[in-house]
Scaffold this motif. Structure first.
Motif, PDB file in Angstrom:
ATOM      1  N   ARG B 246      33.968   3.605  20.876  1.00 25.27           N
ATOM      2  CA  ARG B 246      33.587   3.474  19.464  1.00 25.27           C
ATOM      3  C   ARG B 246      33.151   4.835  18.907  1.00 25.27           C
ATOM      4  N   ASP B 249      36.049   7.070  18.372  1.00 25.02           N
ATOM      5  CA  ASP B 249      36.759   6.696  17.153  1.00 25.02           C
ATOM      6  C   ASP B 249      35.998   7.192  15.911  1.00 25.02           C
ATOM      7  N   ARG B 255      36.946  10.442   9.572  1.00 22.01           N
ATOM      8  CA  ARG B 255      35.819   9.529   9.369  1.00 22.01           C
ATOM      9  C   ARG B 255      34.535  10.312   9.081  1.00 22.01           C
ATOM     10  N   GLY B 297      34.075  -1.877  13.407  1.00 20.24           N
ATOM     11  CA  GLY B 297      35.457  -1.432  13.250  1.00 20.24           C
ATOM     12  C   GLY B 297      36.253  -2.338  12.329  1.00 20.24           C
ATOM     13  N   SER B 300      35.226  -1.601   8.797  1.00 21.37           N
ATOM     14  CA  SER B 300      35.740  -0.295   8.375  1.00 21.37           C
ATOM     15  C   SER B 300      37.230  -0.379   8.043  1.00 21.37           C
ATOM     16  N   ARG B 301      37.963  -1.166   8.825  1.00 17.22           N
ATOM     17  CA  ARG B 301      39.410  -1.311   8.544  1.00 17.22           C
ATOM     18  C   ARG B 301      39.617  -1.948   7.178  1.00 17.22           C
TER      19      ARG B 301
END
Lengths: 100, 529
Positions: B246, B249, B255, B297, B300-301
């Motif tokens: 994580r 990423d 990001r 995640g 966020s997507r």
């Protein structure tokens, strides 16, 4: 006045860790400095700035390593002082016992 | 202009050797400093004035070592990005030259295209491409050098702890903790960039999370903090590899984070997209139960899809703990069974046994004031970067109760969407949003069990769909034509940008006209009422 309590074994361990930290940081300084002096190819602003920044990092790591070595020396000295005082005290008591 | 031969001779891959050495150096520095720190921390049977002085000196050493690690990481990362950019741009220069040569043109080492016989338009075309490619390369090279010089200047500041600037920075770090957001902003924006970079190296975890610190500084600080958290996780006896993935990423170049903490369930505010003039709106999304650093995640997507669709920035707000369970069982956002069994139980059984579950209003109480503060920060950033851009705050599920509570405490936002919201706020009373012309919307799919939570004013304030001044929107259909409804209707539209519900979120953010509610199906089957 703080009470003085000391574990010589703990102090010895601190000295060992500081020495290890010093060795590691010295290696970091050497490795990074070595990478920065391997000059190949043409010069341009980014490589020049990178080499200068890396040189500064290496020097800084070297200074922190030296500071770690100084702290280790101080601790070793402190441990030695405590040990000497302890031994002096023991000798004093032993001689007192002999004089009975 | 740099010659073509010189550009070809740049050994950019040698710079990658430096990046690798710096990465390794940062890791070894980290290990060395941790070992020293642990040794002194563990030396409990050692007291007295001498011990105190030694511990202070070693603490200072550890602090300098951590700053060294942080800046080393920053130099490595910057250099890695510079190399990647330059490799691509240099390849482009070489391609443009090769293309010209393939057209029987001569390209001088200066980059000038020469031919006695070729069509002048063809010569101009190739000349323009080559000149532009070389200019881009030189511009990127100089910008990269500038970033590295900035880091070098910061090294010089942090490296000398006795310098006046370093001592002032130490005082600043202590003052910033207690200063008001306005004071923090005025202090940090008044510093030269090299001193700000030095501050970030000294206290990334602090600077990354303080209201008042400008967003670009928070972003830079949180990158350092995330990398440190990743390294700390790897240093544990049994690293949580999922968490490490994580963090990796989160460290992707595209990001950016406005807050970050690995403590507890983890906290973060992610900024997706760029705040710049001309954007149609800025959105803040507060997600619901089950969201934490590891599970963010999914959110966020969805937020990225929302940002793509609105062509504007979307901010995911998880700057504190959200409930992790509906009724005491951990869930994921797609845990349909949990939602089915959970909400009725949560509403009917609001008892101490449900503390820390989705029925517990304490999470909303804790998060709401922070969201109000963040709203103020966002307004200041928008005024500087995209003046006049309207803000939309969206609360989904439990996040709706957080947003409603924040509005009760005075959150300022131009538009609000209570999406599948648990309620309208836990504090009771009216909303006190100071925006001049507030537009409020709600959206709850038929058959979504959250209707059960909405029916009761306790603990979350009641049904936003029925609240005066709130326009209820249609949830409509998914992209495949099936209706957004039932348990899945609580969340699945977030994964379907072509759904009516998602389209309505886009419409509100961008100032278009959303689709109004249409009574297609009852909110709840009669047996559940």
């Amino acid at each position: 006045m703080q009470p003085v309590r000391v574990s010589l074994a703990e102090l010895d361990r601190c000295v060992a860790e500081l020495n290890r930290g010093h060795d590691e940081l010295r290696c970091v300084a050497n490795d990074v400095a070595a990478t920065s002096v391997r000059r190949r190819g043409g010069r341009h602003p980014s490589t020049d700035a990178a080499r200068e920044a890396v040189g500064a990092l290496a020097a800084w790591a070297g200074r922190i390593a030296s500071a770690a070595a100084e702290r280790a020396t101080d601790l070793r000295r402190a441990a030695s002082t405590y040990r000497d005082a302890d031994e002096d005290s023991a000798r004093g008591i032993a001689s007192g016992v002999r004089s009975w | 202009m740099t010659s073509i031969a010189a550009i070809r001779s740049w050994d950019l891959f040698a710079l990658n050797d430096i990046v690798a050495a710096l990465d390794l150096g940062a890791e070894r520095t980290d290990n060395a400093v941790d070992a020293v720190d642990r040794a002194v921390d563990d030396a409990r049977i050692w007291t007295g004035a001498g011990a105190l002085a030694q511990k202070r000196a070693i603490d200072d050493l550890v602090c300098r070592g951590r700053s060294l690690r942080n800046i080393t990481d920053q130099v490595a990362e910057s250099l890695g990005q510079i190399v990647a950019d330059l490799v691509g741009l240099r390849d482009h220069v070489i391609r443009t030259v090769d293309d010209a040569v393939a057209q029987q043109l001569t390209v001088a080492d200066s980059g000038q295209v020469i031919s006695d016989t070729a069509d002048p338009d063809v010569i101009d075309f190739h000349q323009s491409r080559i000149t532009s490619a070389i200019n881009d390369l030189q511009h990127s090279d100089e910008a990269g050098a500038q970033r590295l010089r900035l880091l070098h200047a910061a090294i010089d500041i942090v490296d000398d702890p006795d310098s006046a600037i370093a001592r002032r920075n130490d005082r600043l770090i202590s003052d910033l903790r207690t200063a008001s957001p306005n004071r923090r902003r005025s202090v940090v924006t008044g510093l030269p960039p090299s001193e700000v970079t030095a501050l970030i190296a000294r206290a990334p975890e602090l600077l990354g999370n303080l209201d008042g610190v400008p967003f670009d500084v928070r972003i830079a600080a949180n990158r350092v903090a995330i990398r440190n958290a990743r390294d700390d996780e790897l240093d544990t006896r049994t690293p949580n590899l999922e968490r490490v993935r994580r963090y990796d990423d989160m460290l992707r170049r595209d990001r950016t984070f406005l807050s970050f903490s690995p403590e507890g369930n983890g906290r973060m505010i992610e900024l997706i997209g760029e705040m710049r003039p001309g954007i149609p709106g800025v959105a803040v999304l507060v997600p619901g139960t089950g969201t934490n650093l590891s599970s963010s995640g999914d959110v966020s997507r969805s937020a990225r899809a929302l940002s793509d669709a609105t062509r504007g920035p979307v901010i995911v707000y998880v700057d504190g703990d959200l409930p992790q369970t509906l009724t005491g069982t951990a869930l994921s956002r797609t845990s349909a069974g949990g939602i089915l069994g959970g909400v009725p139980g949560a509403v009917g059984g609001f008892v101490a046994g449900l503390r820390d579950s989705a029925a517990d209003p304490s999470f909303a109480r804790d998060l709401a004031p922070r969201l109000v503060g963040f709203g103020r920060e966002l307004d200041i950033e928008i005024a500087g970067r995209a003046p006049g851009t309207p803000t939309t705050v969206i609360g989904h599920s439990y996040g709706g109760a957080v947003v409603g509570s924040a509005e009760q405490l005075g959150l300022r936002a131009d538009r609000l969407v209570y999406a599948s919201s648990a309620g309208t706020g836990v504090f009771g009373g009216e909303w006190h949003n100071p925006a001049a012309n507030v537009h409020r919307y709600s959206m709850t799919a038929p058959g979504d069990p959250i209707h059960l939570a909405q029916e009761s004013p306790i603990p979350f304030g009641g049904d936003p769909d029925d609240r005066r001044g709130v326009t209820r929107l249609d949830t409509g259909n998914y992209s495949d034509g099936s209706p957004v409804s039932g348990i899945e209707g609580h969340y699945r539209y977030w994964d379907d940008p072509a759904s009516t519900a998602f389209g309505n979120l886009v419409a509100v953010i961008t100032g278009q006209t959303p689709t109004l509610y249409s009574n297609r199906l009852p909110d709840l089957p009669p047996r559940l009422r």
